[in-house]
Every structure is written in C-alpha cells, then in structure tokens.
Design a protein around this motif. Structure first.
Motif, mmCIF file in Angstrom:
data_model
loop_
_atom_site.group_PDB
_atom_site.id
_atom_site.type_symbol
_atom_site.label_atom_id
_atom_site.label_comp_id
_atom_site.label_asym_id
_atom_site.label_seq_id
_atom_site.Cartn_x
_atom_site.Cartn_y
_atom_site.Cartn_z
ATOM 1 N N PHE A 101 60.849 44.614 30.054
ATOM 2 C CA PHE A 101 59.826 45.395 29.367
ATOM 3 C C PHE A 101 60.382 46.729 28.897
ATOM 4 C CE2 PHE A 101 56.660 48.749 29.400
ATOM 5 C CZ PHE A 101 55.780 48.270 28.469
ATOM 6 N N PHE A 102 61.047 47.457 29.777
ATOM 7 C CA PHE A 102 61.551 48.776 29.405
ATOM 8 C C PHE A 102 62.733 48.670 28.447
ATOM 9 C CE2 PHE A 102 59.099 50.257 33.077
ATOM 10 C CZ PHE A 102 58.433 51.299 32.464
ATOM 11 N N HIS A 103 63.534 47.625 28.573
ATOM 12 C CA HIS A 103 64.647 47.451 27.646
ATOM 13 C C HIS A 103 64.118 47.195 26.231
ATOM 14 C CE1 HIS A 103 68.625 46.469 26.211
ATOM 15 N NE2 HIS A 103 68.161 45.328 25.747
ATOM 16 N N GLU A 104 63.088 46.358 26.136
ATOM 17 C CA GLU A 104 62.508 46.055 24.824
ATOM 18 C C GLU A 104 61.744 47.241 24.268
ATOM 19 O OE1 GLU A 104 60.174 42.531 25.313
ATOM 20 O OE2 GLU A 104 61.921 41.238 25.437
ATOM 21 N N SER A 105 61.132 48.057 25.124
ATOM 22 C CA SER A 105 60.350 49.197 24.620
ATOM 23 C C SER A 105 61.241 50.310 24.113
ATOM 24 C CB SER A 105 59.409 49.735 25.714
ATOM 25 O OG SER A 105 60.141 50.332 26.761
ATOM 26 N N ASP A 106 62.548 50.303 24.483
ATOM 27 C CA ASP A 106 63.481 51.308 23.989
ATOM 28 C C ASP A 106 63.903 51.038 22.551
ATOM 29 O OD1 ASP A 106 63.375 52.542 26.437
ATOM 30 O OD2 ASP A 106 65.224 51.644 27.205
ATOM 31 N N HIS A 107 63.618 49.836 22.061
ATOM 32 C CA HIS A 107 64.041 49.469 20.700
ATOM 33 C C HIS A 107 62.939 49.687 19.717
ATOM 34 C CE1 HIS A 107 67.798 47.844 22.099
ATOM 35 N NE2 HIS A 107 67.147 47.255 23.078
ATOM 36 N N GLN B 23 52.738 38.915 26.227
ATOM 37 C CA GLN B 23 53.323 39.539 25.042
ATOM 38 C C GLN B 23 52.282 40.360 24.291
ATOM 39 O OE1 GLN B 23 55.683 36.959 22.579
ATOM 40 N NE2 GLN B 23 55.781 38.444 20.921
ATOM 41 N N VAL B 24 51.075 39.837 24.176
ATOM 42 C CA VAL B 24 49.998 40.568 23.510
ATOM 43 C C VAL B 24 49.704 41.870 24.256
ATOM 44 C CG1 VAL B 24 47.512 40.512 23.013
ATOM 45 C CG2 VAL B 24 48.944 38.566 22.397
ATOM 46 N N LEU B 25 49.607 41.796 25.583
ATOM 47 C CA LEU B 25 49.354 42.996 26.370
ATOM 48 C C LEU B 25 50.487 44.004 26.241
ATOM 49 C CD1 LEU B 25 47.817 41.439 29.601
ATOM 50 C CD2 LEU B 25 46.632 42.792 27.854
ATOM 51 N N ALA B 26 51.725 43.540 26.281
ATOM 52 C CA ALA B 26 52.873 44.433 26.149
ATOM 53 C C ALA B 26 52.890 45.096 24.778
ATOM 54 C CB ALA B 26 54.172 43.672 26.395
ATOM 55 N N THR B 27 52.584 44.337 23.742
ATOM 56 C CA THR B 27 52.554 44.889 22.391
ATOM 57 C C THR B 27 51.459 45.948 22.252
ATOM 58 O OG1 THR B 27 53.427 42.833 21.477
ATOM 59 C CG2 THR B 27 52.286 44.303 19.946
ATOM 60 N N ALA B 28 50.299 45.666 22.802
ATOM 61 C CA ALA B 28 49.199 46.646 22.759
ATOM 62 C C ALA B 28 49.577 47.907 23.524
ATOM 63 C CB ALA B 28 47.927 46.026 23.349
ATOM 64 N N PHE B 29 50.197 47.729 24.679
ATOM 65 C CA PHE B 29 50.605 48.868 25.493
ATOM 66 C C PHE B 29 51.644 49.720 24.771
ATOM 67 C CE2 PHE B 29 53.314 50.672 28.838
ATOM 68 C CZ PHE B 29 52.376 51.470 29.461
ATOM 69 N N LYS B 30 52.627 49.064 24.157
ATOM 70 C CA LYS B 30 53.659 49.794 23.416
ATOM 71 C C LYS B 30 53.054 50.535 22.225
ATOM 72 C CE LYS B 30 57.225 46.554 24.781
ATOM 73 N NZ LYS B 30 58.093 45.448 24.376
ATOM 74 N N GLY B 31 52.097 49.907 21.553
ATOM 75 C CA GLY B 31 51.413 50.572 20.444
ATOM 76 C C GLY B 31 50.648 51.788 20.922
ATOM 77 N N LEU B 32 50.018 51.659 22.071
ATOM 78 C CA LEU B 32 49.296 52.795 22.648
ATOM 79 C C LEU B 32 50.258 53.936 22.959
ATOM 80 C CD1 LEU B 32 46.700 54.034 23.847
ATOM 81 C CD2 LEU B 32 47.268 52.867 25.981
ATOM 82 N N LEU B 33 51.391 53.630 23.534
ATOM 83 C CA LEU B 33 52.381 54.667 23.844
ATOM 84 C C LEU B 33 52.893 55.345 22.575
ATOM 85 C CD1 LEU B 33 54.503 53.103 26.723
ATOM 86 C CD2 LEU B 33 52.877 55.008 26.877
ATOM 87 N N ARG B 34 53.080 54.577 21.521
ATOM 88 C CA ARG B 34 53.550 55.154 20.255
ATOM 89 C C ARG B 34 52.514 56.096 19.638
ATOM 90 N NH1 ARG B 34 55.242 49.585 18.838
ATOM 91 N NH2 ARG B 34 57.344 49.390 19.630
ATOM 92 N N ALA B 35 51.254 55.865 19.944
ATOM 93 C CA ALA B 35 50.188 56.683 19.375
ATOM 94 C C ALA B 35 50.064 58.036 20.072
ATOM 95 C CB ALA B 35 48.857 55.937 19.461
#
Length: 83
Positions: free
Chosen positions: A77-83, A23-35
C-alpha cells in the motif's frame, strides 16, 4: 469432484471480489489524502504508518500467522501510494 470444482470457483470469485473492494477502498483513501493540504497529508501518513506498525506489532506478539501477510499488504500500500 464437481462439488470441489464449484467450491474452488466460488473461492476464486470471492477472492477477486475482495481484491477489487480493497482496491476501491485504497483508491478512495489515496484520493482523500491527495485532497488534503501537504502538511496535513504528511501528518496523516505518519499517524497511519504508526497505526499500521502498532497492528503489525500486535499480530506478531500474538504470533498470528497473518502478521507476515499484513506486513506485505501494508508495504504494498505505501509503496504504491508513493507513486
């Protein structure tokens, strides 16, 4: 019996720790994508999806019992990253 209970408890704790690490890695990755700029993010997501699809195809080709689990985790992962 006590040994089995201890092993089960250890496995449960290990599983919880692994889930939190993921979860920590996924959150960091999603934050990176948002940046990233929007066009770069879209391109990166396309490449990431392609990489995941290649991994799933390889697992299926090898008839790996993990193929379905990998597919489900990728979908989540991709379903959650769409939200």
């Amino acid at each position: 019996m006590n040994t089995i209970e201890q092993r089960l408890e250890y496995l449960e704790q290990s599983n919880e720790a692994l889930r939190m690490q993921n979860q920590v890695l996924a959150t960091a990755f999603k934050g990176l994508l948002r940046a990233l700029p929007a066009d770069t993010t879209e391109s990166a997501l396309e490449m990431i999806r392609e990489a995941f699809e290649n991994d799933i195809a390889a697992l299926q080709y090898e008839d790996s019992p993990l193929a379905e689990l990998y597919h489900d985790a990728t979908y989540t992962f991709f379903h959650e990253s769409d939200h």
